[in-house]
Motif scaffolding. Structure first.
Motif, mmCIF file in Angstrom:
data_model
loop_
_atom_site.group_PDB
_atom_site.id
_atom_site.type_symbol
_atom_site.label_atom_id
_atom_site.label_comp_id
_atom_site.label_asym_id
_atom_site.label_seq_id
_atom_site.Cartn_x
_atom_site.Cartn_y
_atom_site.Cartn_z
ATOM 1 N N LEU A 1 0.838 1.786 6.346
ATOM 2 C CA LEU A 1 0.456 0.772 5.351
ATOM 3 C C LEU A 1 1.023 1.158 3.976
ATOM 4 O O LEU A 1 1.573 0.327 3.250
ATOM 5 C CB LEU A 1 -1.071 0.673 5.311
ATOM 6 N N TRP A 2 0.892 2.441 3.642
ATOM 7 C CA TRP A 2 1.442 2.912 2.353
ATOM 8 C C TRP A 2 2.959 2.730 2.329
ATOM 9 O O TRP A 2 3.529 2.251 1.359
ATOM 10 C CB TRP A 2 1.072 4.389 2.156
ATOM 11 N N ALA B 1 -1.397 -0.486 -1.888
ATOM 12 C CA ALA B 1 -1.269 -1.035 -0.535
ATOM 13 C C ALA B 1 -2.039 -2.343 -0.386
ATOM 14 O O ALA B 1 -1.766 -3.119 0.538
ATOM 15 C CB ALA B 1 -1.777 -0.026 0.480
ATOM 16 N N TRP C 1 -8.102 -6.318 6.694
ATOM 17 C CA TRP C 1 -8.254 -5.266 7.695
ATOM 18 C C TRP C 1 -9.171 -4.160 7.172
ATOM 19 O O TRP C 1 -10.099 -3.705 7.843
ATOM 20 C CB TRP C 1 -6.875 -4.690 8.069
ATOM 21 N N TRP C 2 -8.922 -3.748 5.916
ATOM 22 C CA TRP C 2 -9.701 -2.657 5.321
ATOM 23 C C TRP C 2 -11.182 -3.051 5.230
ATOM 24 O O TRP C 2 -12.073 -2.293 5.598
ATOM 25 C CB TRP C 2 -9.134 -2.348 3.931
ATOM 26 N N HIS D 1 4.795 0.687 3.980
ATOM 27 C CA HIS D 1 5.128 -0.736 3.905
ATOM 28 C C HIS D 1 4.996 -1.262 2.474
ATOM 29 O O HIS D 1 5.775 -2.109 2.040
ATOM 30 C CB HIS D 1 4.185 -1.490 4.853
ATOM 31 N N SER D 2 4.015 -0.735 1.734
ATOM 32 C CA SER D 2 3.734 -1.293 0.401
ATOM 33 C C SER D 2 4.488 -0.551 -0.706
ATOM 34 O O SER D 2 4.322 -0.873 -1.875
ATOM 35 C CB SER D 2 2.227 -1.232 0.121
ATOM 36 N N ALA E 1 -3.892 -6.715 4.547
ATOM 37 C CA ALA E 1 -4.373 -5.332 4.431
ATOM 38 C C ALA E 1 -5.795 -5.309 3.882
ATOM 39 O O ALA E 1 -6.647 -4.536 4.344
ATOM 40 C CB ALA E 1 -3.437 -4.538 3.526
ATOM 41 N N ASN F 1 -1.675 -7.928 -0.917
ATOM 42 C CA ASN F 1 -1.527 -7.916 0.549
ATOM 43 C C ASN F 1 -2.872 -8.320 1.170
ATOM 44 O O ASN F 1 -3.746 -7.477 1.419
ATOM 45 C CB ASN F 1 -1.102 -6.520 1.017
#
Ligand SMILES: Cc1cc2nc3c(=O)[nH]c(=O)nc-3n(C[C@H](O)[C@H](O)[C@H](O)COP(=O)(O)OP(=O)(O)OC[C@H]3O[C@@H](n4cnc5c(N)ncnc54)[C@H](O)[C@@H]3O)c2cc1C
Length: 485
Positions: A74-75, A228, A238-239, A77-78, A235, A232
């Protein structure tokens, strides 16, 4: 002194242990005087097929590591790129921050009392993982704060102190997250072994509850400031779903399930019986206990609803296999709570959370040796009465007075054709280490072919495990339960 009771005769497989009580009658209103030897009116049938799925330690670790890899992805990707010292420091800080946010969810999930985890890993292992993970998280939190402040300072060419002040005052929710970080640090310090010994369990427990506050304080900081998550939506979703799931698990298994269990089973104290100096048994009556699905070797967290005890629940193992309307726990007086249980009155209502624990022998077809020390006899007493096959019990105690259940154990040995050895006295009196490989081998012929179950004080347990290993029992066939989380 070593005394040995041997009984021959066919081994008996009892799916549930006998409890007294006339057929179909309600639970007795006082402690039964002989809890083992009279047949039960309604024994609990064994239901091996009706168990929640077990997850092994490797499976759980694999899931945790997979989650951590997704977090790092994730990191990645961001983050379009990392430039200069400031960029590297900030990037490292962001990764650690994400891992902290993920790690606290894992730590809480481990303690959520999720049945597959409780059965698969056992509560003591979960607690050890939780404690170890907690230490890592505290280190990650500190490193995250330092790296981010240093990274921003390096990028802005200012000193770390003034950059920290800017972060605290001008970035959304950083102040709250810093308070959360200090809370976690404080809880970590109080939980360190040296500090834990000086703090009462209850004090430590209530301080520990502030972890939930810390998690709540830090949550909005993650979504508001985490690179992240900014922009987004997937994300963020999800978080948040991850946090919400764990919150629901905790509320369900730690709050709703005990309340529902009380409504269904109506647990109440039916009697208290002295067993040995400082040791009592508490009999808990109720209904539909067969639906508890409890096994010998397991424990519940008991909350006795009296004026002084209602606010804390304590773990105690079943000291006899569960009957359909009666359970028994046996408690050694080690502190305020255990001492107060001797004064429980019949009719006291009880909330019971469980059953928990993976200290439940499976029938491997091998002989079984049970090694008990002190009050560690409680789960092994229940297992001894119900475990099918060839079973030998070795019971270590410092004096004859400290032996609990001696009559019951002799009766069980006689009834099932099992064998019980009492290793009583100090090392000097016995003339050496009673748990040496040589003595264990002499007491249990073919020891290295057997499955071993150990429960006792920490020192005795590790000595017994070492001796069993030295006597040739493979590690995977040695199972032990710790009474300390
Ligand atoms: C899985 C498990 C099964 C157990 N089974 C039995 C049993 O069958 N018979 C028996 O006599 N004892 C058993 N114990 C130990 C028992 O729970 C503690 O001795 C009891 O809770 C002590 O509480 P206290 O207030 O009297 O003593 P304290 O002086 O407050 O505590 C003594 C020690 O007990 C532990 N402890 C205290 N409260 C708790 C709690 N709520 N949860 C976890 N640990 C706690 C702590 O390590 C503490 O240092 C078991 C413990 C565990 C973890």
């Amino acid at each position: 002194m070593t005394s040995v009771a041997r009984r021959s005769g066919p081994a008996r497989h009892a799916s549930a242990e006998a409890y007294p009580g006339p057929g179909g009658d309600p639970a007795p209103r006082q402690a039964p005087s002989r809890p083992y030897d009279r047949p039960s009116a309604r024994p609990v049938p064994a239901r091996p097929g009706n168990r929640p799925a077990r997850i092994g330690a490797r499976g759980v670790l694999a899931v945790i590591i997979a989650g951590a890899v997704i977090v790092i992805a994730l990191w990645w990707h961001s983050t379009p790129g990392v430039h200069g010292l400031g960029g590297w420091l900030t990037g490292a800080g962001e990764i650690l921050g994400l891992l902290c946010g993920y790690g606290v969810v894992v730590l809480v999930a481990l303690m959520s009392r999720l049945p597959p985890l409780e059965r698969g890993l056992g509560t003591d292992k979960l607690a050890r993982w939780h404690a170890m993970g907690g230490r890592y998280i505290v280190c990650l939190v500190v490193a995250h704060g330092l790296l981010i402040a240093s990274g921003y300072a390096a990028t802005a060419h200012v000193n770390v102190v003034s950059e920290s002040a800017t972060l605290l005052t001008q970035y959304p929710d950083v102040l709250m997250a810093t308070v959360a970080g200090f809370l976690l640090l404080g809880i970590g310090i109080v939980s360190m072994r040296a500090a834990r010994r000086r703090v009462r369990y209850e004090t430590w427990y209530f301080l520990h509850l502030y972890t939930y506050l810390a998690i709540a304080l830090a949550f909005s900081h993650q979504l508001a400031d985490g690179a992240a998550f900014v922009g987004n939506l997937a994300a963020r979703f999800w978080w948040s779903a991850m946090y919400l799931t764990v919150l629901v698990l905790v509320l369900w298994y730690r709050v709703a399930v005990p309340l529902l269990a009380y409504r269904k089973h109506r647990f109440e104290v039916v009697g208290v019986k002295a067993e040995a100096p400082g040791v009592i048994s508490v009999y808990i009556g109720g209904r539909r206990f067969e639906e508890l699905d409890a096994d010998p070797g397991q424990f519940f967290r008991w909350r006795f609803l009296t004026r002084s005890l209602w606010w804390s629940s304590h773990p105690f193992s079943l000291s006899a296999a569960p009957g359909s309307d009666l359970l028994r726990i046996t408690v050694k007086n080690l502190g305020d709570h255990s001492q107060a249980l001797a004064r429980l009155q019949p009719g006291t209502r009880v909330f019971a959370e469980g059953p928990y624990g993976a200290f439940t022998p499976a029938d491997s077809g091998r002989g079984v040796v049970l090694l008990a020390g002190g009050v560690g006899i409680t789960p092994l007493r229940a297992i001894f009465a119900t475990m099918p096959g060839r079973v030998t019990l070795i019971y270590r105690a410092s004096s004859e007075r400290d032996l609990v259940f001696r009559d019951e154990l002799d009766q069980i040995a006689a009834a099932r054709g099992g064998c019980v050895h009492y290793l009583v006295g100090s090392r000097a009196e016995i003339g050496g280490d009673p748990l040496s490989p040589r003595i264990l081998r002499s007491l249990v012929p073919g020891l290295d072919e057997q499955e071993a179950y150990v429960c006792g004080p920490a020192g005795m347990t590790s000595a017994a495990v070492r001796a069993l290993r030295a006597a040739g029992v493979p590690r995977q066939r040695i199972h032990f339960e710790s009474f300390e989380f």
